[in-house]
Design an enzyme around this catalytic site. Structure first.
Site, PDB file in Angstrom:
ATOM      1  N   HIS A 113     -17.056 -24.339  61.683  1.00 42.43           N
ATOM      2  CA  HIS A 113     -17.090 -22.908  62.038  1.00 42.43           C
ATOM      3  C   HIS A 113     -16.023 -22.520  63.065  1.00 42.43           C
ATOM      4  CE1 HIS A 113     -20.177 -19.437  62.863  1.00 42.43           C
ATOM      5  NE2 HIS A 113     -18.965 -18.995  62.556  1.00 42.43           N
ATOM      6  N   TYR A 160     -11.042 -21.981  52.111  1.00 48.35           N
ATOM      7  CA  TYR A 160     -10.606 -20.582  51.936  1.00 48.35           C
ATOM      8  C   TYR A 160      -9.312 -20.322  52.698  1.00 48.35           C
ATOM      9  CZ  TYR A 160     -10.129 -15.640  53.117  1.00 48.35           C
ATOM     10  OH  TYR A 160      -9.612 -14.384  53.342  1.00 48.35           O
ATOM     11  N   TYR A 201     -25.758 -17.807  62.382  1.00 47.56           N
ATOM     12  CA  TYR A 201     -25.341 -19.212  62.285  1.00 47.56           C
ATOM     13  C   TYR A 201     -25.231 -19.797  63.697  1.00 47.56           C
ATOM     14  CZ  TYR A 201     -23.726 -18.348  57.443  1.00 47.56           C
ATOM     15  OH  TYR A 201     -23.625 -18.037  56.113  1.00 47.56           O
ATOM     16  N   THR A 241      -5.081 -12.950  55.779  1.00 47.12           N
ATOM     17  CA  THR A 241      -6.105 -12.987  56.831  1.00 47.12           C
ATOM     18  C   THR A 241      -5.596 -13.713  58.071  1.00 47.12           C
ATOM     19  OG1 THR A 241      -8.229 -14.025  57.335  1.00 47.12           O
ATOM     20  CG2 THR A 241      -6.947 -15.072  55.627  1.00 47.12           C
ATOM     21  N   ASP A 242      -6.192 -13.409  59.214  1.00 48.22           N
ATOM     22  CA  ASP A 242      -5.830 -14.150  60.430  1.00 48.22           C
ATOM     23  C   ASP A 242      -6.413 -15.561  60.429  1.00 48.22           C
ATOM     24  OD1 ASP A 242      -8.469 -13.422  60.818  1.00 48.22           O
ATOM     25  OD2 ASP A 242      -8.150 -12.420  62.740  1.00 48.22           O
ATOM     26  N   GLU A 243      -7.293 -15.870  59.475  1.00 49.23           N
ATOM     27  CA  GLU A 243      -7.878 -17.219  59.441  1.00 49.23           C
ATOM     28  C   GLU A 243      -6.836 -18.294  59.137  1.00 49.23           C
ATOM     29  OE1 GLU A 243     -11.612 -17.743  57.465  1.00 49.23           O
ATOM     30  OE2 GLU A 243     -12.224 -15.685  57.893  1.00 49.23           O
ATOM     31  N   LYS A 303     -21.417 -11.236  52.980  1.00 46.70           N
ATOM     32  CA  LYS A 303     -20.682 -11.245  54.244  1.00 46.70           C
ATOM     33  C   LYS A 303     -21.610 -10.865  55.403  1.00 46.70           C
ATOM     34  CE  LYS A 303     -16.638 -12.245  52.359  1.00 46.70           C
ATOM     35  NZ  LYS A 303     -16.587 -11.774  50.996  1.00 46.70           N
ATOM     36  N   LEU A 348     -13.350  -8.896  37.845  1.00 44.92           N
ATOM     37  CA  LEU A 348     -14.795  -8.658  38.006  1.00 44.92           C
ATOM     38  C   LEU A 348     -15.557  -9.980  38.093  1.00 44.92           C
ATOM     39  CD1 LEU A 348     -15.416  -5.554  35.676  1.00 44.92           C
ATOM     40  CD2 LEU A 348     -14.964  -5.601  38.141  1.00 44.92           C
ATOM     41  N   ARG A 404     -15.445 -12.507  66.516  1.00 40.53           N
ATOM     42  CA  ARG A 404     -14.573 -11.921  65.507  1.00 40.53           C
ATOM     43  C   ARG A 404     -14.061 -10.575  66.024  1.00 40.53           C
ATOM     44  NH1 ARG A 404     -15.118 -16.456  64.209  1.00 40.53           N
ATOM     45  NH2 ARG A 404     -15.730 -17.338  62.186  1.00 40.53           N
ATOM     46  N   LYS A 412      -5.447 -19.419  51.444  1.00 40.81           N
ATOM     47  CA  LYS A 412      -4.748 -18.186  51.833  1.00 40.81           C
ATOM     48  C   LYS A 412      -3.432 -18.548  52.537  1.00 40.81           C
ATOM     49  CE  LYS A 412      -5.716 -14.436  51.486  1.00 40.81           C
ATOM     50  NZ  LYS A 412      -5.536 -13.428  50.375  1.00 40.81           N
ATOM     51  N   SER A 459     -12.865 -14.921  48.464  1.00 41.32           N
ATOM     52  CA  SER A 459     -12.762 -14.509  49.872  1.00 41.32           C
ATOM     53  C   SER A 459     -13.836 -15.053  50.810  1.00 41.32           C
ATOM     54  CB  SER A 459     -12.781 -12.975  49.948  1.00 41.32           C
ATOM     55  OG  SER A 459     -14.064 -12.497  49.588  1.00 41.32           O
TER      56      SER A 459
END
Ligand code: NAD
Ligand code: TDX
Length: 332
Positions: A274, A148, A205, A121-123, A187, A36, A212, A152, A82
C-alpha cells in the site's frame, strides 16, 4: 468540425471528459472508443448520447484503432485497467490494455500524424513519506509499486520514446486521485458512500493513515483541455488539487455529510504494498497554462458526490453487487 477520439470514454474520467467537452468545447466532434469492460458503462454517456459517436471496441485491435485514428485530429487516451486491487489479484489484463493497447495507439498516431494526449497517474512515481513536505515533480524518477502503476509507467515510457524517436506529437499528464460522479463503486470514495447508502459501514484499509491528493474530475478534465490547447508537445504536466487527506479523514467527512456518527466504520486488512502518500507539485501547469482547481472545498465536493450517488442508485446497484463479491474474495 475537428474530430477527437476519446479512448475509455465510458469509464469514470473519460465519461466526465466527454460530458465536459460537449458542454464547454462544442467545436469538437467526439468519437468514443471503449471496450465496455466491467468498468465501462454506456449509461455514463446517456446525457450526451445524441451528441457523440460511440464505438464499442478494444484499443488492442490494431485495425480498428488504425481506422479511427486516421479519421481523428486528436486522440485523448484514457482507456486503461485502473484499479490497484484488481492488478494485485490478476495483473495480466493490465499488461494487455495499459501496455499493448497504448502501443497500438502509438503506432496508429505515428502512421497518421495524429496529435495524442496520454492520461496517466502520479502512482508511476511510487510513494512519499507520510510526514514530509516532499512532492512529486515532472522530473521525479519513476518507481511504481503495484502491477497497475508499473503498467502505467510502461505506457508513459512508450509515449516518451515514440515522441523522441519517431517525433509523434504527444503530451502527457499525471494526475492525483480523482473523485466525482460516475466513478466505479470499487474505488474508495464511491465504495464508502454506497456502503452508507445501503446501511453498511465504510471499510478502511489498515489504520487509514495513507494520504491521497483528492482532485475533482472536472478540474482534471479542464487541465487536459488546457494541455490540448496550449501544452507544449513532448511535455509532461502534473495535475492535483493540493488538498491532501488521510483515508480516515475522508471516511469521517463522508459519514458526517451523510448524517452518520463519524466513527461508524470498520478497519479491514491492508492492501499489500500500500503506497503511503501521493502529492504533486503543480507549479508547471499553473504557471505555464494558468490552470487552477475550481473545486477547492473537499467537504462540499464529497457532499455533492454523495448526493449524486443517492440520486442515481439505478446507475450503481448492479456494479455494487459485483464489486462487493470481489472484495469478499479478497477479504476486504
Ligand atoms: P475506469 O476504470 O473508470 O475506466 C476505464 C475505461 O476504459 C472503461 O470504460 C473501460 O471499459 C475502458 N477500457 C478498459 N480496457 C479497454 C480496452 N482494452 N479497450 C478499450 N477500452 C477499454 O478508469 P478511470 O478511473 O476513468 O481512469 C481513466 C484513466 O485515467 C486511466 O488511464 C487511469 O490510469 C487515469 N487516472 C485515473 C485516476 C483516478 O483517480 N481514477 C487518476 C489519475 C489518472
Ligand atoms: O475500500 C477501500 N478502503 C480503503 O481504505 C478502498 C477501495 C480503498 N481504500 C484506500 C486505498 C487507498 O489508500 O483508499 C485509498 C484510495 O484507494 P483507491 O480508490 O483504490 O485509489 P488508489 O489506489 O489511490 O488509486 C487511484 O488513484 C490513482 C485510482 O484507482 C487509480 O486509477 C489512479 O491512477
Amino acid at each position: 468540425m475537428p474530430t477527437m477520439l476519446v479512448t475509455g470514454g465510458a469509464g469514470f474520467i473519460g465519461a466526465n471528459f466527454t460530458h465536459y467537452t460537449v458542454r464547454h468545447h462544442p467545436r469538437w466532434r467526439v468519437v468514443v472508443l471503449d471496450a465496455l469492460t466491467y468498468a465501462g458503462d454506456r449509461a455514463s454517456l446517456g446525457p450526451v448520447a445524441g451528441d457523440i459517436t460511440f464505438v464499442r471496441g478494444d484499443i488492442c485491435d490494431a485495425d480498428l484503432v488504425d481506422r479511427l485514428t486516421a479519421e481523428a485530429d486528436v486522440v485523448v487516451h484514457f482507456a486503461a485497467e485502473s484499479h490497484v486491487d484488481n492488478s494485485l489479484h490478476d495483473p495480466e489484463p493490465f499488461l494487455r490494455t495499459n501496455v499493448v493497447g497504448t502501443f497500438r495507439l502509438l503506432e496508429a498516431v505515428r502512421r497518421h500524424g495524429t496529435r495524442l494526449h496520454h492520461v496517466s497517474t502520479d502512482e508511476v512515481f511510487g510513494d512519499l513519506p507520510l510526514d514530509s513536505a516532499q512532492r512529486f515533480t515532472e522530473a521525479t524518477a519513476y518507481d511504481p509499486s503495484s502491477p497497475y502503476s508499473a503498467t502505467k509507467a510502461a505506457s508513459d515510457m512508450l509515449v516518451r520514446a515514440w515522441a523522441r524517436s519517431y517525433g509523434i506529437r504527444a503530451t502527457l499528464s499525471n494526475c492525483a486521485n480523482n473523485y466525482g460522479p460516475y466513478q466505479h463503486v470499487e474505488k474508495f470514495i464511491p465504495r464508502q458512500i454506497t456502503n452508507v447508502l445501503r446501511g453498511e459501514r465504510p471499510r478502511l484499509y489498515g489504520a487509514g493513515v495513507n494520504v491521497r491528493e483528492w482532485t475533482h474530475v472536472d478540474d482534471h478534465n479542464a487541465a487536459v483541455h488546457l494541455i490540448l490547447e496550449a501544452g507544449r508537445i513532448g511535455e509532461t504536466y502534473l495535475i492535483g488539487s493540493g488538498d491532501e487527506r488521510s483515508n480516515r479523514e475522508i471516511v469521517e467527512l463522508i459519514l458526517d455529510t451523510m448524517g452518520r456518527p463519524v466513527d461508524a466504520y470498520d478497519h479491514v486488512p491492508d492492501r499489500p504494498g500500500h503506497d503511503l502518500r501521493y502529492a504533486n507539485d503543480t507549479s508547471k501547469i499553473r504557471t505555464e497554462l494558468g490552470w487552477r482547481p475550481v473545486y477547492d472545498d473537499i467537504a462540499a465536493g464529497l457532499s455533492a458526490t454523495a448526493g449524486w450517488y443517492r440520486a442515481n442508485e439505478w446507475w450503481w446497484t448492479a456494479h455494487k453487487e459485483r464489486a462487493e463479491r470481489r472484495y469478499q474474495e479478497l477479504g476486504r
